[in-house]
Write a protein that holds these residues in place. Structure first.
Motif, PDB file in Angstrom:
ATOM      1  N   UNK A  53      14.282  -1.958  -6.923  1.00 45.96           N
ATOM      2  CA  UNK A  53      15.500  -1.254  -6.507  1.00 45.96           C
ATOM      3  C   UNK A  53      15.288   0.254  -6.424  1.00 45.96           C
ATOM      4  N   UNK A  54      14.517   0.779  -7.381  1.00 44.70           N
ATOM      5  CA  UNK A  54      14.260   2.228  -7.429  1.00 44.70           C
ATOM      6  C   UNK A  54      12.749   2.427  -7.551  1.00 44.70           C
ATOM      7  N   UNK A  55      12.028   2.335  -6.452  1.00 41.87           N
ATOM      8  CA  UNK A  55      10.564   2.364  -6.504  1.00 41.87           C
ATOM      9  C   UNK A  55       9.975   3.765  -6.657  1.00 41.87           C
ATOM     10  N   UNK A  56       9.818   4.182  -7.892  1.00 46.61           N
ATOM     11  CA  UNK A  56       9.166   5.454  -8.183  1.00 46.61           C
ATOM     12  C   UNK A  56       7.886   5.177  -8.960  1.00 46.61           C
ATOM     13  N   UNK A  57       7.076   6.201  -9.118  1.00 48.04           N
ATOM     14  CA  UNK A  57       5.849   6.035  -9.899  1.00 48.04           C
ATOM     15  C   UNK A  57       6.182   5.578 -11.316  1.00 48.04           C
ATOM     16  N   UNK A  58       7.227   6.153 -11.891  1.00 51.89           N
ATOM     17  CA  UNK A  58       7.595   5.825 -13.271  1.00 51.89           C
ATOM     18  C   UNK A  58       8.075   4.388 -13.408  1.00 51.89           C
ATOM     19  N   UNK A  59       8.947   3.953 -12.506  1.00 53.20           N
ATOM     20  CA  UNK A  59       9.481   2.592 -12.627  1.00 53.20           C
ATOM     21  C   UNK A  59       8.399   1.545 -12.348  1.00 53.20           C
ATOM     22  N   UNK A  60       7.539   1.823 -11.384  1.00 49.68           N
ATOM     23  CA  UNK A  60       6.458   0.878 -11.086  1.00 49.68           C
ATOM     24  C   UNK A  60       5.470   0.827 -12.246  1.00 49.68           C
ATOM     25  N   UNK A  61       5.156   1.984 -12.816  1.00 47.19           N
ATOM     26  CA  UNK A  61       4.236   2.020 -13.957  1.00 47.19           C
ATOM     27  C   UNK A  61       4.821   1.266 -15.147  1.00 47.19           C
ATOM     28  N   UNK A 103       0.795  -1.238   0.000  1.00 44.26           N
ATOM     29  CA  UNK A 103       0.000   0.000   0.000  1.00 44.26           C
ATOM     30  C   UNK A 103       0.825   1.284   0.000  1.00 44.26           C
ATOM     31  N   UNK A 104       2.074   1.201   0.448  1.00 49.48           N
ATOM     32  CA  UNK A 104       2.916   2.398   0.459  1.00 49.48           C
ATOM     33  C   UNK A 104       3.647   2.602  -0.863  1.00 49.48           C
ATOM     34  N   UNK A 105       3.527   1.632  -1.761  1.00 46.56           N
ATOM     35  CA  UNK A 105       4.202   1.742  -3.060  1.00 46.56           C
ATOM     36  C   UNK A 105       3.420   2.674  -3.975  1.00 46.56           C
ATOM     37  N   UNK A 106       4.027   2.975  -5.125  1.00 49.44           N
ATOM     38  CA  UNK A 106       3.361   3.848  -6.093  1.00 49.44           C
ATOM     39  C   UNK A 106       2.043   3.249  -6.561  1.00 49.44           C
ATOM     40  N   UNK A 107       1.982   1.923  -6.657  1.00 47.05           N
ATOM     41  CA  UNK A 107       0.750   1.268  -7.097  1.00 47.05           C
ATOM     42  C   UNK A 107      -0.378   1.452  -6.089  1.00 47.05           C
ATOM     43  N   UNK A 108      -0.010   1.707  -4.829  1.00 49.94           N
ATOM     44  CA  UNK A 108      -1.016   1.899  -3.797  1.00 49.94           C
ATOM     45  C   UNK A 108      -1.373   3.344  -3.551  1.00 49.94           C
ATOM     46  N   UNK A 109      -0.584   4.253  -4.109  1.00 48.37           N
ATOM     47  CA  UNK A 109      -0.807   5.676  -3.833  1.00 48.37           C
ATOM     48  C   UNK A 109      -1.091   6.502  -5.081  1.00 48.37           C
ATOM     49  N   UNK A 110      -0.968   5.908  -6.257  1.00 46.18           N
ATOM     50  CA  UNK A 110      -1.160   6.652  -7.501  1.00 46.18           C
ATOM     51  C   UNK A 110      -1.941   5.806  -8.498  1.00 46.18           C
ATOM     52  N   UNK A 111      -2.738   6.470  -9.318  1.00 49.20           N
ATOM     53  CA  UNK A 111      -3.489   5.760 -10.352  1.00 49.20           C
ATOM     54  C   UNK A 111      -2.674   5.571 -11.632  1.00 49.20           C
ATOM     55  N   UNK A 112      -1.522   6.239 -11.731  1.00 47.13           N
ATOM     56  CA  UNK A 112      -0.721   6.107 -12.946  1.00 47.13           C
ATOM     57  C   UNK A 112      -0.287   4.661 -13.198  1.00 47.13           C
ATOM     58  N   UNK A 168       9.789  -7.613 -18.617  1.00 47.28           N
ATOM     59  CA  UNK A 168       9.034  -7.358 -17.391  1.00 47.28           C
ATOM     60  C   UNK A 168       9.848  -7.729 -16.157  1.00 47.28           C
ATOM     61  N   UNK A 169      10.568  -8.840 -16.234  1.00 47.12           N
ATOM     62  CA  UNK A 169      11.391  -9.262 -15.094  1.00 47.12           C
ATOM     63  C   UNK A 169      12.456  -8.216 -14.780  1.00 47.12           C
ATOM     64  N   UNK A 170      13.069  -7.677 -15.822  1.00 48.83           N
ATOM     65  CA  UNK A 170      14.079  -6.630 -15.627  1.00 48.83           C
ATOM     66  C   UNK A 170      13.431  -5.376 -15.042  1.00 48.83           C
ATOM     67  N   UNK A 171      12.277  -4.999 -15.590  1.00 53.83           N
ATOM     68  CA  UNK A 171      11.590  -3.794 -15.128  1.00 53.83           C
ATOM     69  C   UNK A 171      11.136  -3.931 -13.680  1.00 53.83           C
ATOM     70  N   UNK A 172      10.687  -5.115 -13.301  1.00 55.49           N
ATOM     71  CA  UNK A 172      10.280  -5.345 -11.909  1.00 55.49           C
ATOM     72  C   UNK A 172      11.483  -5.209 -10.982  1.00 55.49           C
ATOM     73  N   UNK A 173      12.619  -5.741 -11.399  1.00 49.81           N
ATOM     74  CA  UNK A 173      13.834  -5.621 -10.585  1.00 49.81           C
ATOM     75  C   UNK A 173      14.217  -4.154 -10.404  1.00 49.81           C
ATOM     76  N   UNK A 174      14.105  -3.387 -11.476  1.00 44.86           N
ATOM     77  CA  UNK A 174      14.414  -1.954 -11.393  1.00 44.86           C
ATOM     78  C   UNK A 174      13.428  -1.259 -10.459  1.00 44.86           C
ATOM     79  N   UNK A 175      12.139  -1.614 -10.579  1.00 40.73           N
ATOM     80  CA  UNK A 175      11.113  -0.982  -9.739  1.00 40.73           C
ATOM     81  C   UNK A 175      11.315  -1.309  -8.265  1.00 40.73           C
TER      82      UNK A 175
END
Length: 207
Positions: free
Chosen positions: A74-82, A22-31, A65-72
């Motif tokens: 490591x660097x959990x921002x709205x952009x990387x999670x999206x 819930x504290x991640x970008x997916x839990x706090x942003x609709x992007x 997707x596996x690479x992108x998830x690893x990046x997200x």
């Protein structure tokens, strides 16, 4: 499967991530939710340009997707999670198409052995037909199942969009076979000299 089913699968995925984290970008942003929906839709942008081959990458989307998830992670921002959710949803779409029907314009007849193309394997994956064809009643059931988490968690405009997608899905299910019948009647009525203006699959399946 219907494009809306794939989009709702992406939304369900994003909602699940938001609930679990819930504290991640997916839990706090609709992007990220919107990105997942777009990722679910994206492969079908090849509908009239080598459908289920040009933009469908069951293996390569999964690797990306596996690479992108690893990046997200490591660097959990709205952009990387999206970005990660977009790629996961696109990979999920590409893989899910193998569970549906074939590429023929009357897929309920079950005559095609092509469900989705794997560029990695350089061959078509055969249809499993767990969902017999896009717009089948069980396709609508799947869309409804994917929509449930979003309807429970989301509100406002986002919830309205999900309900709208379900409405479009229901309408498509009702019109799926009649649309093909009308299209075939139109193709049958066309003079032969105009057939080269149609997508090849229309001519192959209807003439």
């Amino acid at each position: 499967m219907m494009a809306t089913t794939h989009a709702l699968a992406g939304v369900a995925l994003a909602v699940l991530v938001g609930v679990l984290f819930p504290e991640s970008a997916a839990g706090t942003s609709l992007l990220p939710v919107a990105a997942a929906a777009l990722g679910g839709l994206f492969p079908d942008f090849d509908l009239y340009a080598g459908h289920r081959r040009t933009l469908h990458f069951p293996v390569y989307f999964s690797v990306a997707a596996a690479v992108a998830v690893a990046v997200a992670v490591a660097v959990p921002t709205v952009t990387t999670v999206a970005a990660a959710l977009f790629l996961v949803a696109a990979g999920l779409h590409s893989a899910m198409d193998a569970l549906g029907g074939g590429l023929e314009l009357k897929p309920w007849l079950g005559t095609s052995d092509r469900a989705v193309y794997s560029h990695y394997h350089r061959r078509w994956i055969r249809p499993r037909r767990w969902i017999r064809y896009d717009g089948a009643p069980e396709d609508l059931l799947a869309a409804g199942a994917f929509a449930l988490p979003a309807l429970y968690v989301l509100d406002g405009t986002a919830r309205t969009v999900v309900l709208g997608a379900l409405g479009i899905s229901a309408g498509y299910v009702l019109l799926r076979k009649p649309m093909v019948e009308v299209t075939q009647a139109v193709v049958d009525a066309l003079p032969d000299e105009h057939l080269d203006r149609l997508p090849a699959r229309f001519v192959e399946d209807f003439r």
